[in-house]
Design a protein around this motif. Structure first.
Motif, PDB file in Angstrom:
ATOM      1  N   PRO A 172       0.791  -1.235   0.000  1.00 14.77           N
ATOM      2  CA  PRO A 172       0.000   0.000   0.000  1.00 14.77           C
ATOM      3  C   PRO A 172       0.820   1.280   0.000  1.00 14.77           C
ATOM      4  CG  PRO A 172       0.177  -0.822   2.234  1.00 14.77           C
ATOM      5  CD  PRO A 172       0.951  -1.792   1.371  1.00 14.77           C
ATOM      6  N   VAL A 173       2.145   1.167   0.154  1.00 15.23           N
ATOM      7  CA  VAL A 173       2.980   2.352   0.370  1.00 15.23           C
ATOM      8  C   VAL A 173       2.839   3.364  -0.767  1.00 15.23           C
ATOM      9  CG1 VAL A 173       5.341   3.184   0.665  1.00 15.23           C
ATOM     10  CG2 VAL A 173       4.633   1.044   1.749  1.00 15.23           C
ATOM     11  N   ALA A 174       2.929   2.882  -2.014  1.00 12.60           N
ATOM     12  CA  ALA A 174       2.909   3.788  -3.154  1.00 12.60           C
ATOM     13  C   ALA A 174       1.518   4.329  -3.465  1.00 12.60           C
ATOM     14  CB  ALA A 174       3.468   3.079  -4.392  1.00 12.60           C
ATOM     15  N   PHE A 175       0.475   3.726  -2.880  1.00 13.00           N
ATOM     16  CA  PHE A 175      -0.887   4.101  -3.242  1.00 13.00           C
ATOM     17  C   PHE A 175      -1.643   4.824  -2.134  1.00 13.00           C
ATOM     18  CE2 PHE A 175       0.217   0.755  -6.184  1.00 13.00           C
ATOM     19  CZ  PHE A 175      -0.379   1.153  -7.377  1.00 13.00           C
ATOM     20  N   ILE A 176      -1.084   4.845  -0.928  1.00 15.35           N
ATOM     21  CA  ILE A 176      -1.806   5.466   0.188  1.00 15.35           C
ATOM     22  C   ILE A 176      -2.080   6.942  -0.080  1.00 15.35           C
ATOM     23  CG2 ILE A 176      -1.611   6.189   2.596  1.00 15.35           C
ATOM     24  CD1 ILE A 176      -0.151   3.630   3.188  1.00 15.35           C
ATOM     25  N   LEU A 177      -1.048   7.676  -0.468  1.00 19.84           N
ATOM     26  CA  LEU A 177      -1.177   9.121  -0.645  1.00 19.84           C
ATOM     27  C   LEU A 177      -2.096   9.481  -1.813  1.00 19.84           C
ATOM     28  CD1 LEU A 177      -0.179  11.511   0.927  1.00 19.84           C
ATOM     29  CD2 LEU A 177       1.774  11.687  -0.625  1.00 19.84           C
ATOM     30  N   PRO A 178      -1.862   8.956  -3.030  1.00 22.24           N
ATOM     31  CA  PRO A 178      -2.779   9.299  -4.122  1.00 22.24           C
ATOM     32  C   PRO A 178      -4.207   8.822  -3.875  1.00 22.24           C
ATOM     33  CG  PRO A 178      -1.243   7.579  -4.797  1.00 22.24           C
ATOM     34  CD  PRO A 178      -0.746   8.121  -3.506  1.00 22.24           C
ATOM     35  N   ALA A 179      -4.377   7.662  -3.229  1.00 20.19           N
ATOM     36  CA  ALA A 179      -5.724   7.174  -2.930  1.00 20.19           C
ATOM     37  C   ALA A 179      -6.434   8.103  -1.955  1.00 20.19           C
ATOM     38  CB  ALA A 179      -5.655   5.752  -2.361  1.00 20.19           C
ATOM     39  N   ALA A 180      -5.697   8.595  -0.957  1.00 19.10           N
ATOM     40  CA  ALA A 180      -6.291   9.531   0.005  1.00 19.10           C
ATOM     41  C   ALA A 180      -6.692  10.834  -0.672  1.00 19.10           C
ATOM     42  CB  ALA A 180      -5.301   9.799   1.139  1.00 19.10           C
ATOM     43  N   VAL A 181      -5.862  11.295  -1.602  1.00 24.29           N
ATOM     44  CA  VAL A 181      -6.177  12.538  -2.325  1.00 24.29           C
ATOM     45  C   VAL A 181      -7.451  12.368  -3.147  1.00 24.29           C
ATOM     46  CG1 VAL A 181      -5.389  14.110  -4.128  1.00 24.29           C
ATOM     47  CG2 VAL A 181      -3.786  13.322  -2.377  1.00 24.29           C
ATOM     48  N   ILE A 182      -7.566  11.244  -3.846  1.00 22.54           N
ATOM     49  CA  ILE A 182      -8.761  10.997  -4.653  1.00 22.54           C
ATOM     50  C   ILE A 182      -9.991  10.830  -3.771  1.00 22.54           C
ATOM     51  CG2 ILE A 182      -9.856   9.438  -6.310  1.00 22.54           C
ATOM     52  CD1 ILE A 182      -7.119   8.720  -7.335  1.00 22.54           C
ATOM     53  N   ALA A 183      -9.829  10.186  -2.610  1.00 27.19           N
ATOM     54  CA  ALA A 183     -10.969   9.827  -1.768  1.00 27.19           C
ATOM     55  C   ALA A 183     -11.496  10.983  -0.932  1.00 27.19           C
ATOM     56  CB  ALA A 183     -10.583   8.673  -0.851  1.00 27.19           C
ATOM     57  N   ILE A 184     -10.738  12.063  -0.796  1.00 19.54           N
ATOM     58  CA  ILE A 184     -11.125  13.139   0.117  1.00 19.54           C
ATOM     59  C   ILE A 184     -12.522  13.682  -0.205  1.00 19.54           C
ATOM     60  CG2 ILE A 184     -10.665  15.579   0.605  1.00 19.54           C
ATOM     61  CD1 ILE A 184      -7.769  14.919   0.953  1.00 19.54           C
ATOM     62  N   TYR A 185     -12.765  13.977  -1.475  1.00 21.15           N
ATOM     63  CA  TYR A 185     -14.076  14.533  -1.839  1.00 21.15           C
ATOM     64  C   TYR A 185     -15.182  13.510  -1.583  1.00 21.15           C
ATOM     65  CZ  TYR A 185     -17.934  16.342  -4.623  1.00 21.15           C
ATOM     66  OH  TYR A 185     -19.156  16.778  -5.021  1.00 21.15           O
ATOM     67  N   GLY A 186     -14.955  12.259  -1.988  1.00 20.51           N
ATOM     68  CA  GLY A 186     -15.978  11.230  -1.840  1.00 20.51           C
ATOM     69  C   GLY A 186     -16.313  10.938  -0.391  1.00 20.51           C
ATOM     70  N   LEU A 187     -15.307  10.815   0.457  1.00 22.63           N
ATOM     71  CA  LEU A 187     -15.589  10.496   1.860  1.00 22.63           C
ATOM     72  C   LEU A 187     -16.290  11.658   2.556  1.00 22.63           C
ATOM     73  CD1 LEU A 187     -13.391  11.905   4.075  1.00 22.63           C
ATOM     74  CD2 LEU A 187     -11.844  10.338   2.918  1.00 22.63           C
ATOM     75  N   ALA A 188     -16.009  12.889   2.115  1.00 20.91           N
ATOM     76  CA  ALA A 188     -16.710  14.043   2.677  1.00 20.91           C
ATOM     77  C   ALA A 188     -18.197  13.982   2.335  1.00 20.91           C
ATOM     78  CB  ALA A 188     -16.099  15.342   2.149  1.00 20.91           C
ATOM     79  N   VAL A 189     -18.507  13.630   1.080  1.00 17.94           N
ATOM     80  CA  VAL A 189     -19.902  13.515   0.657  1.00 17.94           C
ATOM     81  C   VAL A 189     -20.591  12.374   1.393  1.00 17.94           C
ATOM     82  CG1 VAL A 189     -21.429  13.031  -1.292  1.00 17.94           C
ATOM     83  CG2 VAL A 189     -19.441  14.518  -1.605  1.00 17.94           C
ATOM     84  N   VAL A 190     -19.926  11.232   1.489  1.00 20.13           N
ATOM     85  CA  VAL A 190     -20.511  10.072   2.165  1.00 20.13           C
ATOM     86  C   VAL A 190     -20.820  10.409   3.624  1.00 20.13           C
ATOM     87  CG1 VAL A 190     -20.035   7.735   3.003  1.00 20.13           C
ATOM     88  CG2 VAL A 190     -19.471   8.351   0.665  1.00 20.13           C
ATOM     89  N   SER A 191     -19.906  11.074   4.294  1.00 21.69           N
ATOM     90  CA  SER A 191     -20.128  11.403   5.701  1.00 21.69           C
ATOM     91  C   SER A 191     -21.329  12.327   5.883  1.00 21.69           C
ATOM     92  CB  SER A 191     -18.874  12.060   6.299  1.00 21.69           C
ATOM     93  OG  SER A 191     -18.631  13.330   5.726  1.00 21.69           O
ATOM     94  N   ARG A 192     -21.503  13.291   4.974  1.00 24.29           N
ATOM     95  CA  ARG A 192     -22.652  14.196   5.084  1.00 24.29           C
ATOM     96  C   ARG A 192     -23.954  13.467   4.776  1.00 24.29           C
ATOM     97  NH1 ARG A 192     -21.159  16.912   8.527  1.00 24.29           N
ATOM     98  NH2 ARG A 192     -23.041  18.158   8.259  1.00 24.29           N
ATOM     99  N   LEU A 193     -23.936  12.575   3.779  1.00 29.90           N
ATOM    100  CA  LEU A 193     -25.138  11.817   3.444  1.00 29.90           C
ATOM    101  C   LEU A 193     -25.559  10.917   4.595  1.00 29.90           C
ATOM    102  CD1 LEU A 193     -24.361  10.766  -0.254  1.00 29.90           C
ATOM    103  CD2 LEU A 193     -26.091  12.413   0.504  1.00 29.90           C
ATOM    104  N   ILE A 194     -24.595  10.203   5.184  1.00 29.27           N
ATOM    105  CA  ILE A 194     -24.904   9.308   6.297  1.00 29.27           C
ATOM    106  C   ILE A 194     -25.408  10.095   7.500  1.00 29.27           C
ATOM    107  CG2 ILE A 194     -23.829   7.849   8.047  1.00 29.27           C
ATOM    108  CD1 ILE A 194     -24.503   6.302   5.624  1.00 29.27           C
ATOM    109  N   ARG A 195     -24.774  11.202   7.799  1.00 24.95           N
ATOM    110  CA  ARG A 195     -25.202  12.012   8.949  1.00 24.95           C
ATOM    111  C   ARG A 195     -26.640  12.462   8.791  1.00 24.95           C
ATOM    112  NH1 ARG A 195     -26.299  17.146  10.123  1.00 24.95           N
ATOM    113  NH2 ARG A 195     -25.838  17.937  12.245  1.00 24.95           N
ATOM    114  N   THR A 196     -26.960  13.059   7.651  1.00 20.28           N
ATOM    115  CA  THR A 196     -28.306  13.575   7.428  1.00 20.28           C
ATOM    116  C   THR A 196     -29.348  12.465   7.481  1.00 20.28           C
ATOM    117  OG1 THR A 196     -27.415  15.340   6.032  1.00 20.28           O
ATOM    118  CG2 THR A 196     -29.765  14.868   5.835  1.00 20.28           C
ATOM    119  N   SER A 197     -29.063  11.361   6.814  1.00 22.45           N
ATOM    120  CA  SER A 197     -30.016  10.256   6.762  1.00 22.45           C
ATOM    121  C   SER A 197     -30.197   9.608   8.135  1.00 22.45           C
ATOM    122  CB  SER A 197     -29.546   9.218   5.742  1.00 22.45           C
ATOM    123  OG  SER A 197     -30.524   8.222   5.549  1.00 22.45           O
ATOM    124  N   MET A 198     -29.105   9.455   8.885  1.00 20.39           N
ATOM    125  CA  MET A 198     -29.207   8.840  10.208  1.00 20.39           C
ATOM    126  C   MET A 198     -29.991   9.722  11.174  1.00 20.39           C
ATOM    127  SD  MET A 198     -25.673   6.835  11.140  1.00 20.39           S
ATOM    128  CE  MET A 198     -26.383   6.437  12.746  1.00 20.39           C
TER     129      MET A 198
END
Length: 308
Positions: A172-198
């Motif tokens: 995972p060493v070479a992919f942790i940083l780029p994966a985190a960069v790509i995932a930042i927007y998506g995980l932010a959206v997921v967290s807001r969707l889950i919060r509102t729905s819950m």
């Protein structure tokens, strides 16, 4: 059920042919002659240009070119670029990197996004909830290339914790940083969707009934509330998987990862129309499959949802 499935498949087929034709027409309508571009600064004779255009059927009507491309696609042939290389083979070489990167980012979206959303919902209107809200707003407002370059400079250049670029270090060493960069927007959206729905579901009658029956809070939240609250997040995650597997062109470029996104960017710069169309077609197939998966997951999570 069969009727619904047939209608869904027909819709996917119509979308596939419509979108691929539009992309094919737009790519080959771009200004500039890709055949003459092969010579770089050295001019190519008119005879050679005519021969190459005939070999690649560039003088045929657009609809004829498209139908020939679809005919090859049905046999698994994504075409050949202007240097004689198979587009399918190029994608196969780049695909493992993109799959690893995309699935790593997807896992971060699921784990971190769901976790932050659940915590924010259970700690509503506290400093924890407000902190998560501010963080997710910042994550969705900063351009991805700014996040990517900043993360590369901090974690790779200044602190030397992770590789700056390339995939030689492996997962995972070479992919942790780029994966985190790509995932930042998506995980932010997921967290807001889950919060509102819950929060909406926590106020439902069935939750009060479950509490009155003496069910453990962990069971109420983990089994009943989370399952009913997951549908908006699952919809986003399923569609976002197509984007992630498509490879983020900017991020793969920043971290010099030889994936699909980097291949697409290189093909656009080189005016390699067959490669651009081939990659776009593969991405369309991924998006259509994930769209069908969304419908299935909706029915699985909530049996009340039916497509008659």
């Amino acid at each position: 059920m069969i009727r619904s499935l047939s209608q869904r498949l027909l819709g996917l087929v119509i979308v596939f042919f419509g979108v691929t034709f539009i992309i094919y027409a737009m790519v080959f309508a771009l200004p500039g002659d890709p055949i003459r571009a092969l010579g770089g600064e050295r001019p190519i004779s008119d005879t050679t240009v005519a021969a190459l255009r005939a070999a690649y059927h560039l003088d045929d009507p657009l609809i004829v070119q498209y139908l020939r491309y679809i005919g090859g696609l049905l046999t698994g042939d994504f075409g050949t670029d202007f240097l004689g290389r198979s587009v399918g083979e190029q994608m196969l070489r780049a695909l493992p990197v993109t799959i690893v990167l995309g699935l790593s980012a997807w896992a971060l979206e699921i784990i971190v996004g769901l976790g932050l959303g659940i915590i924010a919902a259970l700690r509503r209107d506290t400093w924890i909830d407000r902190g998560i809200l501010i963080t997710t707003i910042l994550a969705t407002s900063i351009p991805v290339f700014v996040v990517g370059v900043s993360a590369q400079l901090l974690f790779g250049v200044r602190w030397g914790i992770l590789p700056v670029a390339g995939d030689k270090a492996g997962w995972p060493v070479a992919f942790i940083l780029p994966a985190a960069v790509i995932a930042i927007y998506g995980l932010a959206v997921v967290s807001r969707l889950i919060r509102t729905s819950m929060i909406d579901n926590l106020g439902m009658d069935y939750v009060r009934t479950a509490r009155a029956k003496g069910l453990a809070p962990s069971r109420i939240v983990g089994v009943h509330v989370l399952r009913n609250s997951a549908i908006p997040a699952v919809t986003f995650l399923a569609t976002d998987l197509g984007y992630l597997l498509g490879g983020a062109v900017v991020v793969e470029g920043i971290f010099n990862l030889p994936g699909i996104g980097n291949l697409l960017f290189s093909a656009i710069r080189a005016h390699e129309g067959p490669t651009v169309v081939g990659i776009s077609t593969a991405l369309i197939l991924v998006f259509l499959l994930t769209s069908a998966l969304v419908d299935f997951l909706h029915t699985l999570l909530d049996p009340r949802i039916r497509h008659d």
